[in-house]
Design an enzyme around this catalytic site. Sequence first.
Site, PDB file in Angstrom:
ATOM      1  CG  ASP A  16       0.009  26.832  58.221  1.00 23.73           C
ATOM      2  OD1 ASP A  16       0.260  27.450  59.279  1.00 23.73           O
ATOM      3  OD2 ASP A  16      -0.431  25.667  58.185  1.00 23.73           O
ATOM      4  NE  ARG A  96     -10.292  25.413  50.903  1.00 25.12           N
ATOM      5  CZ  ARG A  96     -10.555  26.489  51.645  1.00 25.12           C
ATOM      6  NH1 ARG A  96     -10.926  27.611  51.069  1.00 25.12           N
ATOM      7  NH2 ARG A  96     -10.433  26.447  52.957  1.00 25.12           N
ATOM      8  CG  ASP A 125      -9.893  22.743  52.455  1.00 24.31           C
ATOM      9  OD1 ASP A 125     -11.044  22.618  51.984  1.00 24.31           O
ATOM     10  OD2 ASP A 125      -9.657  23.307  53.539  1.00 24.31           O
ATOM     11  CB  SER A 179      -6.718  24.743  61.882  1.00 18.70           C
ATOM     12  OG  SER A 179      -6.971  24.750  60.489  1.00 18.70           O
TER      13      SER A 179
END
Length: 403
Positions: A16, A96, A125, A179
């Site tokens: 990605d 994050r 996210d 994922s």
Amino acid sequence: MTKIEKIVLSYSGGLDTSIILKWLQETYGCEVVTFTADLGQGEELEPARANAEMVGVKDIRIVDLREEFVSDFVFPMLRANALYEGQYLLGSSIARPLIAKHLVGIAREVGANAVAHGATGKGNDQIRFELAVNALDPSIKVIAPWRQWNIRSRMQLLEYAEKHHIPVPSDKRGEAPFSIDANLLHTSTEGKILENPAEVAPDHAYQRTVDPVDAPDTPEIVTIGFDWGDPVSVNGKSMTPAALLTELNGLGGRHGIGRLDLVENRFIGMKSRGIYETPGGTILLTAHRGIESITLDRAAAHLKDEIMPRYAELIYNGFWFAPEREMLQALIDHSQAFVSGEVTLRLYKGSASVISRASPCSLYSADLVTFEESTIAFDHHDAEGFIRLNGLRLRSWVARNGR
Ligand code: ARG
């Protein structure tokens, strides 16, 4: 619209973000700096360098953030015993703000006026990254390609990759991978068959723990030392935060500890189903509650438990760098002054149970609680008055109701 002069991309090296890298270069025609954080995801990070070099990136940053991640993010959160919706240990959520902090730091250093990330428009996210950037440096623009480009599905993503000669990885079975988001605290697995919550998760959805059924038949005993609310040693051996969590991940993984199959409520509004594996974190949560059980005052402990869901939700929703999270953190940190000592646990077929605890700062008094004769002055008649006064309003209430 401000002109984008230079971009720092949060880059995993995977499919990605490799596509995003290419897309940013093509769309903005400016220099892209890649930033790859080593959070203990257990993958080789050198491929990230090779992949970035391949598309002509000149400034490639690969930074080991493992110690900072555990000491400044995971441990403060652990002091609160934080669980989202009663079960999720927030392994992705807590990473994050740290990544965002370094994105902003590098952007300032290299004179970039934008940062970019590979989170999709449906997830939590993106919110976490961007709220953190907002809180740290509002002058920096955030680019979220998943919300901007016209790639609408994984299929189209693969076509784009093929067109631009970007290698497409597949899992061990040759299928498109789940994922996955991994770091020292957890592995989160979503997508594919897991999107149907009525389907049982297949064995290969689990990445770092054994099935408890296949875990060793002999239990393993482990002792964890705490100081000021933070774990500092395993079986008497002092360790740095990252080393300690790594050690417990190994132990927990072997005993099938910390698996969770969860349907959760995302901040953005939908429900999602995921598989979480948090072996070391699960052991630490149990151990931390164990040491708090003898060192915290009752009211202090109960107040912590009341604010915990609120604190966990703040982290889940991306408000790590927010005044209310910092206020709650100050309260939580203050409560930990005497949370020191040792907790021993038994790890056995998926469970981590406290079997003993001891502390030089213990509030526990065997002499006070004992069923035997005691030297401490405790007048049993006091209990009678205590109950009588607590019952006063109940007696009024039932008299009025005419039971
Ligand atoms: N649902 C989890 C969270 O919001 C994990 C998100 C990232 N995981 C992933 N497999 N892409 O914290």
